[in-house]
Scaffold this motif. Structure first.
Motif, PDB file in Angstrom:
ATOM      1  N   GLY B 268     -23.590  35.799  -2.923  1.00  0.00           N
ATOM      2  CA  GLY B 268     -23.260  37.145  -3.383  1.00  0.00           C
ATOM      3  C   GLY B 268     -23.566  38.245  -2.380  1.00  0.00           C
ATOM      4  N   ILE B 269     -23.981  37.873  -1.157  1.00  0.00           N
ATOM      5  CA  ILE B 269     -24.296  38.900  -0.146  1.00  0.00           C
ATOM      6  C   ILE B 269     -23.511  38.642   1.138  1.00  0.00           C
ATOM      7  CG2 ILE B 269     -26.133  40.037   1.164  1.00  0.00           C
ATOM      8  CD1 ILE B 269     -28.115  39.140  -0.944  1.00  0.00           C
ATOM      9  N   TRP B 270     -22.865  39.666   1.630  1.00  0.00           N
ATOM     10  CA  TRP B 270     -22.113  39.588   2.872  1.00  0.00           C
ATOM     11  C   TRP B 270     -22.668  40.615   3.860  1.00  0.00           C
ATOM     12  CZ3 TRP B 270     -20.247  38.336  -1.804  1.00  0.00           C
ATOM     13  CH2 TRP B 270     -19.398  37.224  -1.918  1.00  0.00           C
ATOM     14  N   THR B 271     -22.253  40.503   5.117  1.00  0.00           N
ATOM     15  CA  THR B 271     -22.719  41.475   6.105  1.00  0.00           C
ATOM     16  C   THR B 271     -21.607  41.780   7.110  1.00  0.00           C
ATOM     17  OG1 THR B 271     -24.448  41.967   7.723  1.00  0.00           O
ATOM     18  CG2 THR B 271     -23.783  39.670   7.544  1.00  0.00           C
ATOM     19  N   ALA B 272     -21.629  42.992   7.664  1.00  0.00           N
ATOM     20  CA  ALA B 272     -20.592  43.408   8.622  1.00  0.00           C
ATOM     21  C   ALA B 272     -21.108  44.558   9.475  1.00  0.00           C
ATOM     22  CB  ALA B 272     -19.344  43.864   7.857  1.00  0.00           C
ATOM     23  N   GLY B 273     -20.506  44.719  10.626  1.00  0.00           N
ATOM     24  CA  GLY B 273     -20.826  45.858  11.495  1.00  0.00           C
ATOM     25  C   GLY B 273     -21.949  45.582  12.478  1.00  0.00           C
ATOM     26  N   ASP B 274     -22.599  46.633  12.911  1.00  0.00           N
ATOM     27  CA  ASP B 274     -23.604  46.527  13.976  1.00  0.00           C
ATOM     28  C   ASP B 274     -24.841  45.715  13.584  1.00  0.00           C
ATOM     29  OD1 ASP B 274     -21.886  48.115  15.341  1.00  0.00           O
ATOM     30  OD2 ASP B 274     -23.269  49.786  15.674  1.00  0.00           O
ATOM     31  N   VAL B 275     -24.983  45.422  12.288  1.00  0.00           N
ATOM     32  CA  VAL B 275     -26.139  44.641  11.839  1.00  0.00           C
ATOM     33  C   VAL B 275     -25.793  43.155  11.745  1.00  0.00           C
ATOM     34  CG1 VAL B 275     -25.714  44.729   9.335  1.00  0.00           C
ATOM     35  CG2 VAL B 275     -28.068  44.726  10.189  1.00  0.00           C
ATOM     36  N   CYS B 276     -24.530  42.838  11.901  1.00  0.00           N
ATOM     37  CA  CYS B 276     -24.025  41.490  11.627  1.00  0.00           C
ATOM     38  C   CYS B 276     -24.004  40.625  12.885  1.00  0.00           C
ATOM     39  CB  CYS B 276     -22.621  41.633  11.034  1.00  0.00           C
ATOM     40  SG  CYS B 276     -21.682  40.118  10.950  1.00  0.00           S
ATOM     41  N   GLU B 277     -24.570  39.451  12.778  1.00  0.00           N
ATOM     42  CA  GLU B 277     -24.565  38.510  13.897  1.00  0.00           C
ATOM     43  C   GLU B 277     -23.567  37.400  13.554  1.00  0.00           C
ATOM     44  OE1 GLU B 277     -28.461  37.734  15.379  1.00  0.00           O
ATOM     45  OE2 GLU B 277     -27.833  36.013  16.568  1.00  0.00           O
ATOM     46  N   ALA B 278     -22.382  37.501  14.138  1.00  0.00           N
ATOM     47  CA  ALA B 278     -21.304  36.566  13.794  1.00  0.00           C
ATOM     48  C   ALA B 278     -20.744  35.926  15.049  1.00  0.00           C
ATOM     49  CB  ALA B 278     -20.211  37.307  13.044  1.00  0.00           C
ATOM     50  N   LYS B 279     -19.826  35.025  14.849  1.00  0.00           N
ATOM     51  CA  LYS B 279     -19.281  34.236  15.962  1.00  0.00           C
ATOM     52  C   LYS B 279     -18.587  35.110  17.012  1.00  0.00           C
ATOM     53  CE  LYS B 279     -15.555  31.371  16.083  1.00  0.00           C
ATOM     54  NZ  LYS B 279     -14.622  30.451  15.447  1.00  0.00           N
ATOM     55  N   ASP B 280     -18.870  34.818  18.272  1.00  0.00           N
ATOM     56  CA  ASP B 280     -18.162  35.460  19.372  1.00  0.00           C
ATOM     57  C   ASP B 280     -17.011  34.544  19.776  1.00  0.00           C
ATOM     58  OD1 ASP B 280     -18.710  37.573  21.916  1.00  0.00           O
ATOM     59  OD2 ASP B 280     -17.644  35.747  22.443  1.00  0.00           O
ATOM     60  N   LEU B 281     -15.837  35.134  19.865  1.00  0.00           N
ATOM     61  CA  LEU B 281     -14.622  34.358  20.134  1.00  0.00           C
ATOM     62  C   LEU B 281     -14.655  33.602  21.451  1.00  0.00           C
ATOM     63  CD1 LEU B 281     -11.519  36.513  19.308  1.00  0.00           C
ATOM     64  CD2 LEU B 281     -11.867  34.121  18.788  1.00  0.00           C
ATOM     65  N   VAL B 282     -15.213  34.232  22.455  1.00  0.00           N
ATOM     66  CA  VAL B 282     -15.155  33.651  23.794  1.00  0.00           C
ATOM     67  C   VAL B 282     -16.232  32.588  23.980  1.00  0.00           C
ATOM     68  CG1 VAL B 282     -15.211  34.149  26.259  1.00  0.00           C
ATOM     69  CG2 VAL B 282     -14.152  35.764  24.688  1.00  0.00           C
ATOM     70  N   THR B 283     -17.470  32.924  23.627  1.00  0.00           N
ATOM     71  CA  THR B 283     -18.558  31.982  23.871  1.00  0.00           C
ATOM     72  C   THR B 283     -18.739  31.000  22.713  1.00  0.00           C
ATOM     73  OG1 THR B 283     -20.194  33.436  22.843  1.00  0.00           O
ATOM     74  CG2 THR B 283     -19.832  33.715  25.199  1.00  0.00           C
ATOM     75  N   GLY B 284     -18.258  31.364  21.530  1.00  0.00           N
ATOM     76  CA  GLY B 284     -18.434  30.520  20.351  1.00  0.00           C
ATOM     77  C   GLY B 284     -19.815  30.650  19.723  1.00  0.00           C
ATOM     78  N   GLU B 285     -20.702  31.403  20.387  1.00  0.00           N
ATOM     79  CA  GLU B 285     -22.057  31.572  19.861  1.00  0.00           C
ATOM     80  C   GLU B 285     -22.152  32.791  18.940  1.00  0.00           C
ATOM     81  OE1 GLU B 285     -24.440  31.865  23.377  1.00  0.00           O
ATOM     82  OE2 GLU B 285     -23.720  29.908  24.057  1.00  0.00           O
ATOM     83  N   LYS B 286     -23.200  32.806  18.113  1.00  0.00           N
ATOM     84  CA  LYS B 286     -23.384  33.969  17.237  1.00  0.00           C
ATOM     85  C   LYS B 286     -23.996  35.115  18.033  1.00  0.00           C
ATOM     86  CE  LYS B 286     -22.656  31.946  13.034  1.00  0.00           C
ATOM     87  NZ  LYS B 286     -23.047  31.402  11.774  1.00  0.00           N
ATOM     88  N   THR B 287     -23.368  36.274  17.918  1.00  0.00           N
ATOM     89  CA  THR B 287     -23.766  37.433  18.704  1.00  0.00           C
ATOM     90  C   THR B 287     -23.591  38.689  17.868  1.00  0.00           C
ATOM     91  OG1 THR B 287     -22.593  36.341  20.509  1.00  0.00           O
ATOM     92  CG2 THR B 287     -23.432  38.521  20.981  1.00  0.00           C
ATOM     93  N   VAL B 288     -24.382  39.708  18.187  1.00  0.00           N
ATOM     94  CA  VAL B 288     -24.112  41.019  17.601  1.00  0.00           C
ATOM     95  C   VAL B 288     -23.227  41.761  18.602  1.00  0.00           C
ATOM     96  CG1 VAL B 288     -25.106  43.185  16.799  1.00  0.00           C
ATOM     97  CG2 VAL B 288     -26.353  41.057  16.440  1.00  0.00           C
ATOM     98  N   ASN B 289     -21.956  41.907  18.287  1.00  0.00           N
ATOM     99  CA  ASN B 289     -21.085  42.725  19.126  1.00  0.00           C
ATOM    100  C   ASN B 289     -20.954  44.082  18.435  1.00  0.00           C
ATOM    101  OD1 ASN B 289     -20.376  41.285  21.471  1.00  0.00           O
ATOM    102  ND2 ASN B 289     -18.920  40.034  20.334  1.00  0.00           N
ATOM    103  N   ALA B 290     -21.852  44.979  18.802  1.00  0.00           N
ATOM    104  CA  ALA B 290     -21.921  46.268  18.108  1.00  0.00           C
ATOM    105  C   ALA B 290     -20.845  47.215  18.626  1.00  0.00           C
ATOM    106  CB  ALA B 290     -23.318  46.872  18.293  1.00  0.00           C
ATOM    107  N   LEU B 291     -19.633  47.022  18.122  1.00  0.00           N
ATOM    108  CA  LEU B 291     -18.495  47.806  18.589  1.00  0.00           C
ATOM    109  C   LEU B 291     -17.705  48.322  17.403  1.00  0.00           C
ATOM    110  CD1 LEU B 291     -17.212  45.118  21.053  1.00  0.00           C
ATOM    111  CD2 LEU B 291     -18.342  47.216  21.723  1.00  0.00           C
ATOM    112  N   TRP B 292     -17.132  49.489  17.540  1.00  0.00           N
ATOM    113  CA  TRP B 292     -16.342  50.089  16.472  1.00  0.00           C
ATOM    114  C   TRP B 292     -15.236  49.155  15.968  1.00  0.00           C
ATOM    115  CZ3 TRP B 292     -17.107  54.404  13.639  1.00  0.00           C
ATOM    116  CH2 TRP B 292     -16.049  54.833  12.840  1.00  0.00           C
ATOM    117  N   PRO B 293     -14.355  48.655  16.865  1.00  0.00           N
ATOM    118  CA  PRO B 293     -13.262  47.794  16.370  1.00  0.00           C
ATOM    119  C   PRO B 293     -13.776  46.546  15.653  1.00  0.00           C
ATOM    120  CG  PRO B 293     -12.915  48.365  18.679  1.00  0.00           C
ATOM    121  CD  PRO B 293     -14.283  48.847  18.329  1.00  0.00           C
ATOM    122  N   CYS B 294     -14.870  45.972  16.128  1.00  0.00           N
ATOM    123  CA  CYS B 294     -15.442  44.783  15.470  1.00  0.00           C
ATOM    124  C   CYS B 294     -15.938  45.145  14.082  1.00  0.00           C
ATOM    125  CB  CYS B 294     -16.620  44.220  16.254  1.00  0.00           C
ATOM    126  SG  CYS B 294     -16.177  43.582  17.845  1.00  0.00           S
TER     127      CYS B 294
END
Lengths: 177, 428
Positions: B268-294
């Motif tokens: 029941g809990i999701w996360t998004a934005g600058d606090v979210c550590e999710a998959k990076d497309l290029v490296t495949g690792e979980k990263t915080v990509n703190a960017l507006w479009p992301c």
């Protein structure tokens, strides 16, 4: 505004088999976006009017391309000042110059290199589907009918129809072959 | 269904919009500790530079909350999440319940941890309050500004104030500016350019103390020298606001760990934005990509999943765009590769620089300085891991653009599902 311009999904397509690389579209685009909207007068304008289309070689062929007005436009999602937005009626990707700060996020995400830097005003610039014109300047200027304005479905139909014998004959007469 | 969204910036608002689009009857509550709502944080440096006013900071229409029937609690902080009772405890002593929760609490500026950081005239630039504070201060006879940190934030601040004619010193610990974004060669071009506009970069140095009685009068550097200044801006990067998540035992590392559907580690809990550590497309690792479009994209995907439309998050792509005194630069993907097996291609002219990072015939990352119009074209090659073995020279050429990679798109057309790619291929 003509009915055609109000139709959802209309944009400019290029039939690569017909493009000769004459750059008439580039010139017409720059003139359309000048103050004078006439070649002889617009040439001397400062800043020089800029084109929003590009003509470029693709291996042994040539194509003319510009903004694809993507259904899911990456530039709209990336824009942090909401200068890039979708027209709810036509689906056109529009750009509000007054809101643009020139951060180039749109350029960073546009797969078609269709967004250009207007360095004079430090804002983004792209195909706006000629809002001041009944027609589309590039399409009207294209001498081989390589450029086509319409919906993706209409373009598909045109491409399919093109390979029918009747259509081939029509093309030959038109281009004087 | 009751949805609660903590955070009112890019991720939070795009999530609200998406949920409302799917579920017309849902109760949606958005809670943010900021009173001034719906503004774009990334535009603050433009406000500082004087190129826009506060009205133009808004990235949504004024009636956004009303139109989308969202209950917005502005200037209210969430102090506690009760994941069993499904209830949020707020700073105004009230409680709100939820069925589904989005944590989009963003990030906050990292502190320096040096004496004097609490003096008047020391700022970070993260919120509208920070920007107002800097503007207020800079109107009071400030001449000299020290910017601590040469990253993106530091450089944007340097541009904003340098643009107004202040004497700017940027203090950078490493041997170059923008060390997270690019390697040295590109950074040196930018450094030389901004110097012409009065921004002086001091490398290999760090501030050890901020001086002054109540107000800033200078800083002490780690080489013992003193630097006089009336304004200090700390630009040492940001740290995700993960405290609320940690308190209830959600999996966190740098940010809140998200799965492929942007769900956090409890139901029941999701996360998004600058606090979210999710998959990076290029490296495949979980990263915080703190960017507006992301953040916008993650907000949408999280919302789709929250509203029951299972949607996989493709992953974020590390990228950045910067324009300093008319010199543009964009970087995407891996720009400073670690380890062996990378091939680096560069080309340089008087006012432009291009650097491509290649491994195993695939483009992993790139940096453009000066001429940036084709950045997104490199971007799709990186994102889709396209084989570019025969195209290395073409990628470096000056006349490179979308048309040049059409044969590559045709060859791997299955990777380009968007209709716009297919439409162009129709006659090729």
């Amino acid at each position: 505004m003509t009915d055609k311009k109000q139709k959802k999904g209309v944009k400019i397509f290029c039939d690569i088999t017909k493009c000769l690389g004459c750059k008439a579209c580039e010139l017409a685009c720059a003139v359309e976006h000048s103050k004078a909207k006439e070649l002889a007068l617009s040439i001397k304008e400062k800043p020089t009017p800029k084109k929003r289309r590009k003509v470029s070689g693709v291996e042994d062929k040539i194509m003319s391309f510009g903004c694809q007005h993507c259904e899911e436009a990456p530039c709209v999602a990336a824009c942090m000042s909401s200068a890039m937005y979708k027209d709810p009626v036509t689906g056109e990707t529009k750009h509000d110059k007054d809101k643009c700060v020139g951060c180039w996020m749109c350029i960073m995400v546009c797969p078609f290199s269709a967004i250009i830097q207007d360095v004079t005003d430090k804002v983004a610039m792209k195909c706006d589907l000629c809002p001041d014109n009944e027609d589309y300047a590039c399409v009207a200027a294209c001498p081989t009918n390589a450029l086509f304005s319409g919906t993706p479905e209409e373009f598909k139909r045109r491409v399919e129809e093109k390979s029918s014998p009747a259509a081939l004959k029509r093309t030959k007469i038109k281009s004087g072959v | 269904m009751r949805y609660c969204i903590i955070g009112g910036s890019a991720a939070g608002t795009s999530a609200c919009e998406m949920i409302r689009g799917i579920d017309k009857k849902a109760d949606i509550t958005l809670i943010t500790d900021e009173k001034f709502a719906l503004y774009s944080r990334c535009l603050l440096s433009y406000l500082l530079a004087g190129s826009i006013n506060e009205d133009k900071l808004k990235f949504k229409e004024k009636d956004f909350f009303e139109r989308n029937k969202i209950e917005a609690l502005l200037g209210v902080r969430v102090e506690k999440i009760d994941s069993k009772k499904r209830e949020l405890g707020l700073s105004n002593k009230k409680k709100v319940t939820f069925d589904r929760l989005l944590i989009a609490t963003g990030a906050r500026p990292k502190e320096m941890g040096i004496p004097g950081e609490d003096k008047k005239g020391v700022f970070a630039l993260r919120t509208i309050e920070d920007a107002r504070g800097i503007l207020n201060r800079s109107n009071k006879g400030v001449k000299r500004v020290a910017i601590l940190g040469g990253g993106l934030i530091g450089m944007r601040d340097a541009y904003a104030l340098g643009h107004k004619g202040f004497d700017i010193k940027v203090i950078v610990k490493s041997g170059q500016i923008l060390s997270q974004m690019m390697e040295k060669e590109g950074a040196e071009i930018i450094e030389a350019h901004i110097k012409k506009f009065g921004v002086d970069v001091m490398k290999g140095l760090a501030a050890t103390e901020i001086l002054g009685k109540d107000e800033v009068s200078g800083i002490i550097l780690d080489n013992g020298n003193k630097l006089d200044c009336e304004l200090v801006i700390v630009g040492k990067g940001v740290a995700p606001n993960i405290e609320l998540a940690k308190d209830i035992g959600l999996a966190t590392k740098e940010g809140i760990i998200a799965d492929d559907y942007l769900a956090a580690s409890q139901d029941g809990i999701w996360t998004a934005g600058d606090v979210c550590e999710a998959k990076d497309l290029v490296t495949g690792e979980k990263t915080v990509n703190a960017l507006w479009p992301c953040a916008v994209e993650q907000g949408r995907v999280a919302a789709l999943n929250m509203a029951g439309k299972k949607t996989k998050y493709e992953g974020s792509q590390s990228m950045n765009s910067l324009d300093l005194f008319g010199l543009s630069t964009i970087s995407i993907g891996v720009t400073k590769p670690k380890g062996a097996g990378y091939e680096i291609l560069t080309s340089k002219t008087e006012n432009s620089y291009k650097r491509l990072v290649i491994k195993g015939d695939i483009l992993w990352g790139m940096t453009l300085v000066g001429k940036v119009e084709n950045a997104g074209v490199y971007g799709i090659l990186i994102r889709n891991k396209i084989n570019i073995s025969d195209y290395k020279k073409i990628l470096l050429r000056d006349d490179f653009n979308y048309a040049k990679i059409l044969p590559l798109i045709k060859k791997e057309a299955q990777k380009f599902c968007k209709p716009e790619f297919q439409d162009i291929l129709l006659t090729y």
